[in-house]
Write a protein that holds these residues in place. Structure first.
Motif: not given
Length: 735
Positions: A598-609
């Motif tokens: 199981m792999i869960i990945v996010a672009e905005n891990v802690m916030g956004t640019m």
């Protein structure tokens, strides 16, 4: 002219005569040394009169036609190296003082074998009497309440902290090369667990900044100073990597970046500088101890002061576990809270390890005063101090904790040392001649010579911070000293990817494989506490025979303190052979059973640019984070194929038969409740949407809805962090 004269005066004229041997007949050199010097000085005058980029035809009998262009380039490079040596080592007399120090230490290595250890210690430390004791320090693994309080001090003090990364080492033992060009690469660029080692340090730092934001609601960006070197194009490669990552952190950058000088390697036989080609020295970095003087020379301390920083933590890039749980935060917290000058993070020493020890030094100075403080003795110096190299339960060495090169330093105190114009600004000068230096000469002949180079050790700056008393203190209290030590379980303090594992080798110590195994053991310690059934991690021999029992990679922003992470996980199980990767901070796990991948990945891990005032990209914490909830979920698939020899587990490069993968773009949300997910699935959730997965008859039900405008920035739910004494408590807030 001056630099060439220094080389000759230092007894190293072969360095510059080497390049003119082929011209010796034409120039009708006499065999005497004085004539050789005269010819070399004439050569230097001519080179100096040129523009050093190939001009100056027709200079007497020796025009450009008589001197190979590559020799001119080599001489130019040599002069640059010599100029840097002369400038940086001015505190000990420049080039000549450098060589004198080499010869003194070389002589000590011979005479030290005949004098007793007590006498040698006194001479080395310039004192009348010296003893080393095993320090106690604060044991974070036993005194958990103090560890929690110290970690909170570290979080509170984050706006007053900087970070220093010494990345200039040559990393010869790692054997890391560019697969296309064959060029040696610095350790910071090693791809480890899916990213470079340097990026791993930045992720750890961001996790602490995110924790600060969640507790205090304020953005905190930590300034980072990175020391590079010219070895293996280290400087250029690190600067290029930093440029790619500059949106993630604030680092020291200038036209002449924090780059440590190269120094000549010497022969152990006679102290002669080794030469590989005409005008070309065999050079190595001068050791991480140059970091303090270099920081002063390059304005790094002032840069930190301009950012309002009082202290800094120092860690090496190859140590992948230094930020585990409370270790780094507690170290910084104790240092800041108690206004200490220097602190060590330490642990139990591994038998046979090539690592130094932390000691409590007691010495009577020449003045008659008694001095006390924490310090370090490098493993190369054990013989001089009468410490047996073999470690057993009965040996002297086993009584001392390991030096890990994880430090807290008070910046003003370190600046005072770095600014001194004497030998003390280069702490712990050593000459390690126990290793073989290998190089290839211009004829293509390989050489292996017993030798070394003059090094200094950054942790021995502690020797400048001893507390002095008019008389001897029996049973001195460690907590009153300006230096200190925190102690923790070894796998929560140090595990390094320092050297390449030998093919078929059974030792995992300081290898990427061994570090991965410690990461896996830490994951077990973290998750088994959360009432999650998970197999224990066996001994190293199990890994050697069949690889790791499972792969678990958790983003540090899930904590980084374990007491924070553990409130996001509860119940369920992880089967042997499974793979779990979670790349986001806002995460909820309740009664999840994982048997597979199981792999869960996010672009905005802690916030956004976002773009800051200077139009530079900046990560804004807590803004439009991705998030994931898993409740009463079973994940069943074939997961990793553990048989292929092509699997490189420490790189996280594996072949999978089946996998559940969730990809969250932007502020996307994913929820799975009361459902069994069998086989391979790919759930890709677009920015601004929430995907809910539930059970259906037959199969599963997918519901994709846009996130309400009022919830796009904050999310439909989030973890609220609160202080409860010396602890962090989490509360789920659903909007």
């Amino acid at each position: 002219m001056y630099l060439i004269k220094c080389v000759v005066a230092a007894g190293q004229e072969h360095v510059i005569s080497y390049g003119v041997e082929e011209e010796e007949e034409e120039r009708e050199f006499e065999s005497s040394r004085s004539s050789l010097k005269s010819a070399l000085f004439s050569l230097a005058e001519m080179i100096e009169s040129w523009d050093m980029v190939g001009g100056g035809a027709g200079n007497g009998k020796m025009g450009m036609s008589k001197l190979m262009e590559e020799e001119v380039a080599a001489l130019k490079k040599l002069l640059k190296t010599l100029a840097e040596m002369e400038r940086f080592y001015d505190c000990i007399g420049g080039i000549i003082g450098y060589q004198l120090t080499v010869l003194e230490l070389l002589a000590e290595s011979v005479t030290g074998q005949t004098m007793n250890s007590s006498q040698h210690m006194k001479e080395s430390m310039k004192c009348q009497f010296v003893e080393i004791h095993s320090p106690k320090g604060v044991d974070l693994s036993r005194n958990t309440e103090y560890a929690s309080q110290a970690a909170i001090w570290g979080i509170e003090g984050l706006p007053y902290l900087g970070e220093i990364y010494p990345l200039g080492g040559s990393a010869d033992r790692l054997g890391f090369v560019d697969s296309e060009t064959g060029e040696c690469l610095p350790a910071a660029m090693l791809p480890y667990c899916g990213r470079t080692l340097l990026e791993g340090l930045i992720r750890d730092l961001q996790a602490r900044e995110f924790l600060y934001f969640k507790l205090y609601g304020q953005q905190c960006i930590t300034p980072v100073a990175i020391m590079t070197s010219a070895a293996k194009n280290n400087h250029e490669r690190i600067c290029s990597l930093c440029e790619k990552l500059k949106c993630l952190f604030c680092f020291k950058q200038s036209d002449d970046t924090y780059c440590q000088p190269l120094v000549p390697a010497i022969s152990a036989k006679d102290g002669e500088w080794l030469v590989s080609e005409p005008f070309t020295l065999v050079c190595k970095p001068g050791g991480h101890g140059v970091i303090w003087k270099l920081a002063y020379d390059k304005g790094v301390f002032q840069w930190f002061h301009n950012h309002g920083r009082r202290g800094a933590t120092v860690r090496q890039v190859s140590n992948v576990v230094a930020a585990t749980d409370s270790t780094l935060l507690a170290l910084a917290g104790v240092g800041l809270h108690h206004k200490k000058k220097l602190g060590f993070a330490s642990c139990q020493r591994t038998s046979g390890a090539t690592e130094g020890i932390n000691v409590l030094v007691e010495k009577k100075e020449i003045s008659g005063k008694w001095a006390y403080g924490f310090s370090c003795i490098e493993y190369t110096e054990f013989d001089k101090f009468g410490i047996p190299a073999a470690s057993s339960s009965k040996s002297t060495l086993a009584d001392f904790p390991a030096n890990t090169n994880i430090l807290y330093v008070d910046l003003r105190s370190a600046e005072q040392v770095g600014s001194r114009n004497d030998e003390s600004s280069l702490p712990g000068l050593v000459l390690n001649i126990k290793k073989q230096i290998e190089y290839v000469d211009h004829y293509g002949i390989k050489h292996s010579v017993s030798g070394g180079r003059l090094e200094c050790t950054m942790q021995n700056i502690a020797d400048n911070f001893c507390n002095t008393y008019p008389s001897r203190c029996y049973g001195v209290k460690e907590d009153v000293l300006d230096t200190f030590m925190v102690y923790n379980e070894r796998r929560r303090v140090t595990s390094s990817a320092k050297k390449k594992r030998r093919l078929g080798g059974k030792s995992l110590h300081q290898t990427p494989d061994g570090a991965l195994l410690d990461i896996t053991r830490n994951a077990y310690d973290l998750l088994s506490y959360c009432n999650i059934k998970i197999p224990e991690v066996g001994g190293n021999e199990n890994y050697i025979n069949s690889g790791p029992p499972y792969l678990i990679f958790l983003h540090p922003a899930l904590g980084p303190l374990w007491e924070v992470s553990r409130q996001k996980f509860h119940g369920g199980s992880i089967s042997k052979g499974s793979e779990l990767q979670i790349e986001l901070a806002e995460f909820f796990w309740r009664d999840v059973q994982l048997d597979g991948s199981m792999i869960i990945v996010a672009e905005n891990v802690m916030g956004t640019m976002k773009t800051d005032e200077s139009r530079e990209p900046l990560l804004e914490y807590g803004y439009r984070c991705a998030r994931c909830k898993l409740q009463n979920v079973k994940v069943l698939n074939k997961g990793i194929d553990w048989e292929p020899e092509g699997n490189i587990y420490w790189r996280h490069e594996v072949h999978r038969n089946e996998c559940l993968k969730v990809m969250l773009h932007g502020n996307a949300e994913f929820e799975a409740t009361d459902v069994t997910l069998k086989g391979s699935h790919l759930f890709e959730v677009p920015d601004g949407y929430r995907l809910k997965v539930t059970s259906a008859d037959p199969g599963i039900s997918l519901q994709l809805d846009p996130i309400e405008d009022s919830k796009k920035d904050t999310g439909s739910w989030f973890w609220n962090y609160k202080m409860d004494g010396a602890h962090v408590k989490l509360e789920m807030v659903e909007l």
